[in-house]
Each structure stands twice: as C-alpha cells, then as structure tokens.
Design a protein around this motif. Structure first.
Motif, PDB file in Angstrom:
ATOM      1  N   CYS B 248      39.386  42.750  29.372  1.00 50.62           N
ATOM      2  CA  CYS B 248      39.365  42.447  30.426  1.00 50.62           C
ATOM      3  C   CYS B 248      39.093  43.559  31.378  1.00 50.62           C
ATOM      4  O   CYS B 248      39.504  44.800  30.958  1.00 50.62           O
ATOM      5  CB  CYS B 248      40.676  41.924  31.138  1.00 50.62           C
ATOM      6  N   SER B 249      38.365  43.810  32.558  1.00 49.93           N
ATOM      7  CA  SER B 249      38.138  44.910  33.258  1.00 49.93           C
ATOM      8  C   SER B 249      39.467  45.183  34.067  1.00 49.93           C
ATOM      9  O   SER B 249      40.373  44.052  34.167  1.00 49.93           O
ATOM     10  CB  SER B 249      37.025  44.779  34.284  1.00 49.93           C
ATOM     11  N   GLN B 250      39.756  46.446  34.600  1.00 54.74           N
ATOM     12  CA  GLN B 250      40.907  46.668  35.659  1.00 54.74           C
ATOM     13  C   GLN B 250      41.022  45.380  36.632  1.00 54.74           C
ATOM     14  O   GLN B 250      42.169  45.066  36.983  1.00 54.74           O
ATOM     15  CB  GLN B 250      41.029  48.077  36.100  1.00 54.74           C
ATOM     16  N   ILE B 253      42.187  42.341  35.629  1.00 50.65           N
ATOM     17  CA  ILE B 253      43.981  42.429  35.253  1.00 50.65           C
ATOM     18  C   ILE B 253      44.597  42.482  36.386  1.00 50.65           C
ATOM     19  O   ILE B 253      45.641  41.756  36.801  1.00 50.65           O
ATOM     20  CB  ILE B 253      43.956  43.707  34.352  1.00 50.65           C
ATOM     21  N   ASN B 254      44.028  43.195  37.389  1.00 53.43           N
ATOM     22  CA  ASN B 254      44.542  43.264  38.811  1.00 53.43           C
ATOM     23  C   ASN B 254      44.802  41.958  39.269  1.00 53.43           C
ATOM     24  O   ASN B 254      45.756  41.315  39.964  1.00 53.43           O
ATOM     25  CB  ASN B 254      43.867  44.109  39.719  1.00 53.43           C
ATOM     26  N   LEU B 256      44.931  39.138  37.770  1.00 51.60           N
ATOM     27  CA  LEU B 256      45.726  38.361  36.936  1.00 51.60           C
ATOM     28  C   LEU B 256      47.286  38.756  37.447  1.00 51.60           C
ATOM     29  O   LEU B 256      47.965  37.868  37.584  1.00 51.60           O
ATOM     30  CB  LEU B 256      45.843  38.578  35.363  1.00 51.60           C
ATOM     31  N   LEU B 257      47.496  40.016  37.630  1.00 54.54           N
ATOM     32  CA  LEU B 257      48.818  40.594  37.814  1.00 54.54           C
ATOM     33  C   LEU B 257      49.079  40.190  39.438  1.00 54.54           C
ATOM     34  O   LEU B 257      50.249  39.821  39.704  1.00 54.54           O
ATOM     35  CB  LEU B 257      48.486  42.349  37.919  1.00 54.54           C
ATOM     36  N   LEU B 260      50.541  36.906  39.381  1.00 55.36           N
ATOM     37  CA  LEU B 260      51.807  36.947  38.907  1.00 55.36           C
ATOM     38  C   LEU B 260      53.060  37.601  39.690  1.00 55.36           C
ATOM     39  O   LEU B 260      54.040  37.618  39.464  1.00 55.36           O
ATOM     40  CB  LEU B 260      51.998  37.530  37.265  1.00 55.36           C
ATOM     41  N   PHE B 262      52.442  40.554  41.260  1.00 54.01           N
ATOM     42  CA  PHE B 262      52.405  41.979  41.389  1.00 54.01           C
ATOM     43  C   PHE B 262      51.863  42.716  42.566  1.00 54.01           C
ATOM     44  O   PHE B 262      50.725  41.931  42.997  1.00 54.01           O
ATOM     45  CB  PHE B 262      51.666  42.626  40.331  1.00 54.01           C
TER      46      PHE B 262
END
Lengths: 133, 262
Positions: B248-250, B253-254, B256-257, B260, B262
């Motif tokens: 995944c790219s950043q 991932i951001n 995804l976070l 969740l 974040f």
C-alpha cells in the motif's frame, strides 16, 4: 511546522532500525524539526534494554530487524507496566494491509511506510502528540 | 583359463567382473547384491561343469536364485524410495525456486536499480540547483563589491545600500533553500536501507539455491542423504514482504488508519 507547535522539543526519542543510514536520516529529520535528544538502537532487543534502563518519551521503530522484530518490541512495550503508555510509531517498508492491522492490534501509535518524506513524519508526529504536551 | 563349454567361460568371466565391481562399490546393499549374484553364478558354474549331478545342482541353484531375486527386490525398493524422497523433499523446493523465487529475484534487482537511479538523479538535481543559485548570488555580490570600489568611500555605501538590501534578502532565501536541499539529500539516502533490505533477500535466495544443490549432491552420493529442514523464521505470523513488492502507499495506509479511528 504549525502542527508541531505544541509538541515538547525536549522529549527523549529512541530511533530503532538495523540500517544505520535510516537511523541517521530519521535523526536528522527530527533535528530539523527541533528535537535534540535522540538516541539510537540497532534492533528490538537492544532497544528494549535501553527502554528498561533509561527514560524515553517516544519510540520510532522499523519492523524487520534481526534478533527482535519491531512488532515484538511493540508488544513487549505494551505488556510492560512501566512502558505501556509510551507513544510508539512504526517506520517500515512493510506496507501490506495485514502488517498495518497487526501493528494496530499490537497498539501502534501511527504507521509510516518507507520511502517517506519529512512532511509525512511531521504530520504523523503532530497526530500522535496532538493531545499531549 | 580356457573352457570347452562356452557357457562356463561366459559365466566365469561375468563372475570375475562382478567380484571386481563389488570390491569397488563402497555400499552395503550393492555388496550384498554382488554376493548373491556371485553365489548364484558359482552354482551355475558347478551345474555346467558337473552335469552328472543334475538334480542336486538344480536344487542349490533354485535356492540361490531365490536369494538373488530377493536382493533385486531390495535394490528396486531402495531406488523407488530414493525417487520418492526426491519428489517429496526436493522437487517442491526446486519448483518454487524456479517458478516464484528466481523470477521474483529479478524483479527485486530491477527495483534496486530503479531506486538507486532515482536517488542518484534526485541528489544530482538538488546539487545542480544549489550550484545555479549560489553562482547567481556570487555574481550579484561581485557586482556590489565592484560598485563599492569604484565610488568615493564617503558615498559608496549610499550608492549600494539598496542593492545590498536586496542581496541580503536573496542571501536569506538562499540559506533556506540550501538547508532544504541538504535535508532532501539526507532523506534521499533511504535508498540505501531499502535496496539493502532487497539485496539481503536476494542473498538469502542464493543461499537457498546453494543448499538445494548440496542436497542433490548428497542425495546422489554413496552415503545417502538427510533431507534438510528449512529453518523457520521466528515470530513471523504475517508474511513480511519488505520493499520492492506491491504494497500500500502511505495515502492508502492513512485511509486505513483513519477508518480505524487514527
């Protein structure tokens, strides 16, 4: 640099990575943002030893390292009553969703994938310390 | 030695040959087989040279023939289990090496080549930009110095005051730009970590190929072989892919976070 205005620049940071180049890069970027107290460890095992004998305010760790992986270091930190509240960020080349989910389950504070930029690092630090001073 | 019976000459020659071969073979099963064959041939020799004792000879030969048959059976089973072991222990490993690991390795090496090329270009671009900026500043400074020298010292400063102000402002901008470049040059060196991780994997693969080759050599040597169990890496619940593999790219991932909390 506004996102980091409220962050204490005197905090002691431990940078954990088996590649010395990466430790130097992270250390330099942190110094540019204004942090001056940065220590290094070359794997999870050495880091855990340092965390148990010195006081740190923040850990930045790689995942894939010899002796002790970053994920195991994170778990050890979270299961230690003296260390469990320590902010812990991963900077790693492990960029699969499963890795992120595993780290989140283990209690990671935030997750950065390599290659990364100085802006990403600043942004993530701002997010981790937004409610802390 | 010459024999009138051609069968007898042939059997004796064969017997001598087997005796020589069994001495050369340093393997228990081969020796056992050679002994059985030797005994069988000896009985054939007796049978051929004393045809008058036909019945006794036939019984002895039949018993030795059975022994030889059982030795051939043993050897066949050994060959069969060796081939079976080859399929079970070695082929899957080699198959995976050929179908996945080796093509994957060439992808990893290409990743390292691209990464080092990108990094080298980035550092050169930054250095070129710095040279350009500093050269422009330097010619501006030279101009001011010349003006100061050409004019009467009492009013020299007045004539360059404005130039000096603009120059100092530019110097200030240049300082920031040089510092930014230096930070980017430092950050760019992360290729060393990323390419290092990938090359470590390639080295591991080469070691694996080597150990498979050693296994083949061991397997076909006279001592037989012990299949080598592949060492399991510790505490890897989820496969670590490292750099150079599609992850995944950043930004992903951001997201995804963020999902969740974040």
């Amino acid at each position: 640099m506004g996102a980091l205005d409220h962050v204490d620049r005197n905090m002691k940071i431990l940078v954990v990575d088996d590649f010395s180049t990466m430790r130097r890069i992270v250390k330099n970027l942190l110094m540019q943002i204004g942090f001056g107290h940065i220590d290094e460890a070359e794997d999870g095992k050495v880091a855990l030893g340092k965390l148990k004998t010195n006081k740190y305010d923040f850990v930045i760790s790689d995942w894939n390292m010899p002796n002790m992986m970053g994920i195991d270091l994170l778990r050890s930190v979270r299961s230690d009553p003296d260390l469990k509240h320590l902010p812990f960020m991963m900077i790693t080349a492990e960029s699969q969703k499963d890795n992120v989910l595993q780290a989140v389950q283990a209690g990671v504070s935030n997750y950065v994938v390599k290659p990364f930029t100085a802006d990403t690092l600043e942004l993530k630090l701002g997010m981790i310390f937004k409610n802390k001073k | 030695m010459k024999h009138s019976n051609p069968n007898l000459s042939l059997i004796m020659a064969l017997k001598n040959h087997i005796f020589d071969e069994s001495l050369a073979a340093n393997n228990e099963q081969v020796t056992e087989f050679a002994n059985s064959l030797n005994n069988f041939l000896s009985s054939l020799i007796v049978q051929e040279s004393r045809p008058e004792e036909e019945e006794t000879n036939k019984t002895a030969t039949a018993s030795l023939c059975h022994d030889l048959y059982s030795q051939i059976g043993k050897l066949t089973r050994k060959i069969h289990s060796s081939l079976d072991g080859f399929n079970k222990d070695l082929s899957p490993g080699i198959g995976k090496l050929l179908s996945d690991d080796i093509p994957d390795t060439s992808g990893k090496i290409k990743y390292v080549i691209n990464l080092t090329e990108e990094s080298a270009n980035k550092v050169i671009n930054l250095a070129e930009k710095q040279i350009e900026d500093i050269t422009a500043q330097q010619s501006n400074i030279t101009e001011i110095i010349n003006k100061l020298a050409e004019n009467n010292p009492s009013n020299a400063l007045m004539t360059v005051a404005n130039d000096l102000k603009i120059n100092l402002e530019n110097q200030n901008i240049l300082c920031s730009s040089v510092r930014d470049s230096a930070v980017q040059i430092i950050t760019t060196q992360e290729f060393q970590d990323l390419s290092g991780q990938v090359l470590k994997k390639v080295t591991t693969l080469i070691e694996e190929v080597e150990s498979n080759l050693v296994q083949i050599v061991k397997m076909f040597s006279e001592e037989g072989y012990e299949p080598v169990a592949k060492p399991k890496s510790n505490s890897e619940e989820i496969k670590l892919t490292g750099p150079g593999d599609a992850g995944c790219s950043q930004d992903e991932i951001n997201d995804l976070l963020a999902s969740l909390g974040f």
